[in-house]
Design a protein around this motif. Structure first.
Motif, short mmCIF file in Angstrom:
data_model
loop_
_atom_site.label_atom_id
_atom_site.label_comp_id
_atom_site.label_asym_id
_atom_site.label_seq_id
_atom_site.Cartn_x
_atom_site.Cartn_y
_atom_site.Cartn_z
N GLU A 48 -26.36 -34.56 56.11
CA GLU A 48 -27.64 -33.76 55.11
C GLU A 48 -26.72 -32.30 54.95
N LYS A 49 -26.20 -31.89 56.31
CA LYS A 49 -25.44 -30.47 55.89
C LYS A 49 -24.30 -30.51 54.96
N GLU A 50 -23.50 -31.70 54.95
CA GLU A 50 -22.56 -31.80 54.06
C GLU A 50 -22.92 -31.87 52.68
N LYS A 51 -24.28 -32.72 52.40
CA LYS A 51 -24.45 -32.93 51.27
C LYS A 51 -25.08 -31.61 50.44
N LYS A 52 -25.87 -30.71 51.33
CA LYS A 52 -26.35 -29.51 50.75
C LYS A 52 -24.92 -28.52 50.66
N GLN A 53 -24.07 -28.65 51.28
CA GLN A 53 -22.80 -27.84 51.07
C GLN A 53 -22.03 -28.28 49.78
N VAL A 54 -21.90 -29.47 49.51
CA VAL A 54 -21.34 -30.08 48.16
C VAL A 54 -22.19 -29.67 47.01
N LEU A 55 -23.58 -29.54 46.99
CA LEU A 55 -24.63 -29.20 45.98
C LEU A 55 -24.19 -27.74 45.80
N ARG A 56 -23.98 -26.77 46.81
CA ARG A 56 -24.07 -25.33 46.96
C ARG A 56 -22.87 -25.16 46.34
N GLN A 57 -21.70 -25.63 46.70
CA GLN A 57 -20.29 -25.34 45.94
C GLN A 57 -20.59 -25.68 44.44
N GLU A 58 -21.31 -26.69 43.96
CA GLU A 58 -21.41 -27.05 42.44
C GLU A 58 -21.89 -25.97 41.89
N GLU A 59 -23.10 -25.46 42.49
CA GLU A 59 -24.13 -24.44 41.79
C GLU A 59 -23.15 -23.04 41.50
N ASN A 60 -22.62 -22.85 42.78
CA ASN A 60 -21.53 -21.37 42.57
C ASN A 60 -20.66 -21.31 41.56
N LYS A 61 -19.93 -22.65 41.15
CA LYS A 61 -19.06 -22.69 40.19
C LYS A 61 -19.68 -22.18 38.63
N GLU A 62 -20.78 -22.64 38.36
CA GLU A 62 -21.50 -22.46 37.17
C GLU A 62 -20.54 -22.54 36.06
N GLU A 63 -20.15 -21.39 35.51
CA GLU A 63 -19.36 -21.18 34.26
C GLU A 63 -17.84 -21.57 34.53
N LYS A 64 -17.61 -22.05 35.62
CA LYS A 64 -15.98 -22.24 35.79
C LYS A 64 -15.86 -23.64 35.44
N ALA A 65 -14.47 -24.05 35.33
CA ALA A 65 -14.15 -25.43 35.01
C ALA A 65 -14.12 -25.96 36.53
N THR A 66 -14.21 -27.23 36.09
CA THR A 66 -14.12 -28.22 37.62
C THR A 66 -13.37 -29.39 36.97
N THR A 67 -12.68 -29.67 38.03
CA THR A 67 -11.65 -31.02 37.47
C THR A 67 -12.07 -31.92 38.80
N LEU A 68 -12.56 -33.13 38.47
CA LEU A 68 -13.02 -34.19 39.54
C LEU A 68 -11.90 -35.36 39.90
N LEU A 69 -10.88 -35.02 40.81
CA LEU A 69 -10.01 -36.11 41.00
C LEU A 69 -10.59 -37.22 41.47
N LEU A 70 -10.26 -38.38 40.76
CA LEU A 70 -11.00 -39.56 41.11
C LEU A 70 -9.99 -40.50 41.71
N GLU A 71 -9.93 -40.78 42.89
CA GLU A 71 -9.02 -41.47 43.76
C GLU A 71 -9.21 -43.26 43.56
N ASN A 72 -10.63 -43.44 43.04
CA ASN A 72 -11.15 -44.79 43.09
C ASN A 72 -11.18 -45.17 41.61
N LYS A 73 -11.85 -46.35 41.52
CA LYS A 73 -12.01 -46.85 40.15
C LYS A 73 -13.64 -46.58 39.68
#
Length: 319
Positions: free
Chosen positions: A238-263
């Protein structure tokens, strides 16, 4: 789903018998949709009657006649033709010559093709007919698939039979008295199954390889659904999940590249979402990307040249 067309010309019905076996083999591949169609007859009724072929042609009237334009709708096309002096029949050649618009638009590039044939005698030009057929297919952009020696019926010399690494075949006799043998039928089924399996693999590979471009803003279309690790249901999760969500919210107007290692694990139509998974040291992130927000590689490549540094779009490769 892999769409397969068994497209043939048959004067006396021998190639049609092989076409049915080819189709049966193709149907054995899970997710296949198989159609049998014929190319138009060019001979008049008068000529067919003189050849003793009119009755055989009448037995084929319920088989749909293919049109040139519909070939682009199939993933795998398996062609069948009798031998004419080491070449394909005139009817099949005329049909191939009508594919100019599909050639011009590259509509058949990357599709799988295969060929099966018949001849009156054992050395009646079966191999040369297929070999002379292949250049036309390559010009159109097809990927040719033959009949490998993993098809054991090719190896034996126990009976008079057709079949070669280039494709399955049958020997009909100089008066057309011989129908395909059981071994020739098995080779035909093998070829149908083999070509369809390769076509299916190519489709899966294409769906699992591509480029997703997205940005993270207040109106982001990238939604992190869950984060899982070896301790499912724990406070750490749960802590890890909140941390991920918080990081996404903080980036707002910044570009994000999601590197997908799987299919890509789910892929709908062009108007639906694509579900992807990305592995990291902390677990697996499942993300939903709106296809309407993604752009093709070529478009992104062109736009990237025009964009200055600091723009909010980067490429993300699906490996």
């Amino acid at each position: 789903m892999v769409k397969v067309l068994v497209l043939f010309y048959s004067t006396y019905g021998h190639i049609y018998q092989m076409a049915k076996e080819i189709a049966e083999g193709a149907k054995e591949v899970e997710g296949s949709e198989v159609s049998i169609k014929r190319v138009p007859e060019t001979l008049s009724i008068e000529i067919l009657e003189k050849m003793g072929a009119f009755q055989a042609q009448q037995s084929l009237v319920d088989i749909p006649i293919a049109t040139a334009n519909e070939l682009k709708d199939y993933d795998v096309i398996i062609f069948g033709t009798p031998t004419r002096f080491g070449q394909m029949s005139a009817q099949m050649k005329l049909f191939l010559d009508s594919l100019g618009q599909l050639w011009l638009s590259n509509a058949l590039v990357g599709k799988v093709a295969s060929v099966f044939v018949s001849s009156g005698t054992q050395h009646g030009g079966q191999e040369s007919t297929i070999l002379n057929f292949i250049p036309s297919l390559l010009h159109l952009g097809f990927l040719y698939v033959g009949l490998p020696y993993s098809c054991q019926e090719q190896m034996g010399i126990d009976e008079l039979k057709g079949g070669s690494p280039y494709g399955s075949s049958t020997i009909v006799g100089d008066r057309g008295e011989r129908l395909p043998s059981e071994q020739e039928k098995r080779m035909a089924r093998f070829q149908g199954r083999h070509a369809t399996s390769i076509g299916k693999k190519l489709i899966v590979k294409e769906s699992n390889t591509g480029i997703v471009t997205t940005t993270t803003t207040k109106k982001t279309n990238l939604v992190v659904d869950k984060v899982t690790n070896n301790n499912n249901g724990s406070e750490e999760e749960e802590k890890e999940k909140k941390q991920v969500l918080r990081q996404e919210e903080n980036k707002e107007e910044k570009a994000t590249t999601l590197l997908l290692e799987n299919k890509v694990v789910e892929s709908g139509s062009s108007n639906s979402n694509v579900v992807v998974e990305s592995s990291s040291n902390n677990g697996t992130v499942t993300a939903v990307v709106d296809n309407n927000e993604t752009e093709s590689f070529n478009e992104n490549k062109k736009k990237k040249k025009k964009e200055k540094n600091g723009k909010d779009k980067k490429h993300c490769y699906l490996m």
